[in-house]
Design an enzyme around this catalytic site. Structure first.
Site, PDB file in Angstrom:
ATOM      1  N   SER A 117      27.718  33.596  54.802  1.00 46.29           N
ATOM      2  CA  SER A 117      28.347  33.842  56.094  1.00 46.29           C
ATOM      3  C   SER A 117      29.036  32.592  56.615  1.00 46.29           C
ATOM      4  CB  SER A 117      27.274  34.298  57.090  1.00 46.29           C
ATOM      5  OG  SER A 117      27.771  34.284  58.414  1.00 46.29           O
ATOM      6  N   TYR A 124      18.525  32.646  61.269  1.00 48.58           N
ATOM      7  CA  TYR A 124      19.342  33.509  60.389  1.00 48.58           C
ATOM      8  C   TYR A 124      20.378  32.646  59.670  1.00 48.58           C
ATOM      9  CZ  TYR A 124      23.374  36.119  58.951  1.00 48.58           C
ATOM     10  OH  TYR A 124      24.439  36.577  58.212  1.00 48.58           O
ATOM     11  N   LYS A 141      20.971  31.380  55.456  1.00 45.95           N
ATOM     12  CA  LYS A 141      22.182  31.443  54.616  1.00 45.95           C
ATOM     13  C   LYS A 141      22.469  30.067  54.016  1.00 45.95           C
ATOM     14  CE  LYS A 141      23.050  35.771  55.019  1.00 45.95           C
ATOM     15  NZ  LYS A 141      22.807  36.656  53.853  1.00 45.95           N
TER      16      LYS A 141
HETATM   17  C1  WQD Z   1      31.918  38.280  68.090  1.00 46.08           C
HETATM   18  C2  WQD Z   1      32.478  37.762  69.415  1.00 46.08           C
HETATM   19  C3  WQD Z   1      30.793  37.147  70.988  1.00 46.08           C
HETATM   20  C4  WQD Z   1      29.160  41.135  71.570  1.00 46.08           C
HETATM   21  C5  WQD Z   1      27.641  37.331  63.991  1.00 46.08           C
HETATM   22  C6  WQD Z   1      26.808  36.512  63.037  1.00 46.08           C
HETATM   23  C7  WQD Z   1      27.519  36.435  61.714  1.00 46.08           C
HETATM   24  C8  WQD Z   1      27.767  37.825  61.225  1.00 46.08           C
HETATM   25  C9  WQD Z   1      28.640  38.565  62.232  1.00 46.08           C
HETATM   26  C10 WQD Z   1      25.986  38.718  59.886  1.00 46.08           C
HETATM   27  C11 WQD Z   1      31.717  36.573  69.945  1.00 46.08           C
HETATM   28  C12 WQD Z   1      31.602  38.327  71.502  1.00 46.08           C
HETATM   29  C13 WQD Z   1      29.915  40.062  71.129  1.00 46.08           C
HETATM   30  C14 WQD Z   1      29.279  41.561  72.913  1.00 46.08           C
HETATM   31  C15 WQD Z   1      30.904  39.848  73.298  1.00 46.08           C
HETATM   32  N1  WQD Z   1      26.545  38.510  61.065  1.00 46.08           N
HETATM   33  N2  WQD Z   1      30.768  39.445  71.982  1.00 46.08           N
HETATM   34  N3  WQD Z   1      30.159  40.900  73.731  1.00 46.08           N
HETATM   35  O1  WQD Z   1      28.522  36.269  66.712  1.00 46.08           O
HETATM   36  O2  WQD Z   1      30.809  36.009  65.603  1.00 46.08           O
HETATM   37  O3  WQD Z   1      28.856  36.679  64.225  1.00 46.08           O
HETATM   38  O4  WQD Z   1      27.902  38.599  63.459  1.00 46.08           O
HETATM   39  O5  WQD Z   1      26.369  38.363  58.814  1.00 46.08           O
HETATM   40  O6  WQD Z   1      26.703  35.730  60.803  1.00 46.08           O
HETATM   41  O7  WQD Z   1      26.710  35.198  63.549  1.00 46.08           O
HETATM   42  O8  WQD Z   1      29.797  38.281  65.845  1.00 46.08           O
HETATM   43  O9  WQD Z   1      30.311  40.473  66.814  1.00 46.08           O
HETATM   44  O10 WQD Z   1      28.245  39.237  67.625  1.00 46.08           O
HETATM   45  O11 WQD Z   1      30.500  38.420  68.270  1.00 46.08           O
HETATM   46  O12 WQD Z   1      31.687  39.256  74.060  1.00 46.08           O
HETATM   47  O13 WQD Z   1      28.611  42.533  73.381  1.00 46.08           O
HETATM   48  O14 WQD Z   1      32.342  38.787  70.395  1.00 46.08           O
HETATM   49  O15 WQD Z   1      30.529  36.245  72.047  1.00 46.08           O
HETATM   50  O16 WQD Z   1      32.652  35.717  70.589  1.00 46.08           O
HETATM   51  P1  WQD Z   1      29.506  36.714  65.693  1.00 46.08           P
HETATM   52  P2  WQD Z   1      29.643  39.182  67.147  1.00 46.08           P
END
Ligand code: WQD
Length: 338
Positions: A125, A150, A154
């Site tokens: 990741s 997590y 990785k």
């Molecule tokens: C994306 C953006 C949030 C939810 C994570 C893991 C990564 C992979 C993918 C597994 C961010 C914003 C999110 C919400 C929001 N997982 N957001 N409101 O955090 O980039 O990555 O998931 O492999 O390893 O770290 O993905 O989709 O959670 O967030 O504003 O309800 O959307 O702050 O900027 P992230 P995400």
């Protein structure tokens, strides 16, 4: 040729099984169904016409892993998706994450060590980079101290594979560092099935769009980005799945330059949270109900891939646009909840 896919009933795993079957591989799925449903097998079969072989057991049971590999010595490759992946949960339950994500990886590598030759694809990741100093992020970007257990699993996982390959030349491995996988198969037969309240942005958006969630909380709009919201590299899950098949074939055909390689798998384009919302509104025709709230701890400001290594060395490039990926996610949401 037989390929073993651990976590093959999961979001990325199931889409990869479809692409493997499309290329004529015989697939054996191992999954403990802790975060997936056997219904996914029907979806895969509806798409490809082929029911994958499925064995349900927990990779934390070492003897079962050994017995499984005894039964499948003819497998030409192993793609390892099975892992716990909820960042927030990993902070609360670190030992669960270290046991599941690290312990099982060691058991799998111990089995590959016994083979005359082994081809191994590891699900890593972009989280290993933390907040990269330079954007877009290349594979040479420094690995930063993990923001969560997590993310640490990785990083540790990659180190375990690297050290194992160093002294076991018969094992050829590729770690694929995913950016943000989104969307669903165009057949609308498989897609993302988050259990409970989604932690990730896109499933939360589609569930809000369908009325399952009242309102999306946008975590912060005072980041140093063009519109103040955080930027990520959202890649269509089918593009990501295809990258796995291409990576595996690189190893099978022995086109690899080293017996441990790493590739960033993203689109190379960053999109902000507000841009994703606007894109969803345009493909769905829905006005999304959202509010700006405080930043989520552990989030980075921006992460998007330099994909030139995957483009040039792997011969892989993402094909779908953000609109297309969101449209597929919306199609899937409407089918599952509509
Ligand atoms: C994306 C953006 C949030 C939810 C994570 C893991 C990564 C992979 C993918 C597994 C961010 C914003 C999110 C919400 C929001 N997982 N957001 N409101 O955090 O980039 O990555 O998931 O492999 O390893 O770290 O993905 O989709 O959670 O967030 O504003 O309800 O959307 O702050 O900027 P992230 P995400």
């Amino acid at each position: 040729m037989k390929v073993i896919v651990t976590g093959g009933l999961g979001f990325i795993g199931s889409h990869t099984v479809v692409e493997l079957q499309n290329k004529g591989y015989e697939v054996v799925i191992v999954d403990n169904c802790s975060n997936s449903s056997k219904e996914v097998l029907k979806g895969i079969e509806k798409i490809t016409g082929i029911a994958p072989v499925f064995e349900e057991f927990d990779l934390r049971e070492k003897v079962k892993v050994q017995e499984f590999f005894e039964r499948h010595q003819d497998a030409s490759g192993l793609i390892h998706f099975a892992a716990s992946k909820a960042v927030g949960e990993s902070v609360k339950e670190p030992l669960l994450y270290y046991e599941n994500n690290i312990g099982t990886l060691v058991y799998l590598l111990q089995e590959l060590k016994k083979k005359e030759s082994a081809n191994f694809i590891f699900s890593s990741s972009c989280t290993v980079y933390g907040q990269a100093d330079e954007l877009p992020i290349t594979e040479n970007a420094p690995i930063k101290p993990a923001e969560s257990p997590y993310g640490n699993t990785k990083q540790i996982g990659e180190e375990i594979i690297r050290d194992t390959c160093k002294v076991n030349p018969q094992i050829k491995a590729i770690a694929l560092r995913y950016f943000n996988p989104i969307g669903a198969h165009p057949s609308v037969e498989i897609g993302e099935l988050p259990l409970g309240v989604p932690a990730n942005l896109v499933p939360f958006i589609t569930q809000t769009g369908i009325g399952l969630r009242e309102q999306l909380s946008v975590f912060g709009n005072d980041y140093p980005t063009p519109d103040g919201t955080a930027v990520r590299d959202y890649i269509h899950v089918v593009d990501l799945a295809k990258a796995h098949v291409i990576a595996l074939e690189r190893l099978i055909k022995q086109n690899n330059k080293d017996n441990y390689e790493v590739f960033n798998i993203g689109t190379g384009t960053g999109s902000s949270v507000l841009e994703v919302i606007r894109s969803f509104e345009s493909v769905s025709g829905k006005k999304l109900n959202y509010k700006i709230v405080a930043k989520r701890s552990g989030d980075v400001t921006a992460a998007y891939a330099d994909t030139s290594k995957a483009n040039n060395d792997l011969g892989w490039k993402s094909q779908s646009t953000l609109d297309e990926a969101l449209a597929s996610a919306w199609e899937w949401e409407q089918k599952v909840r509509g």
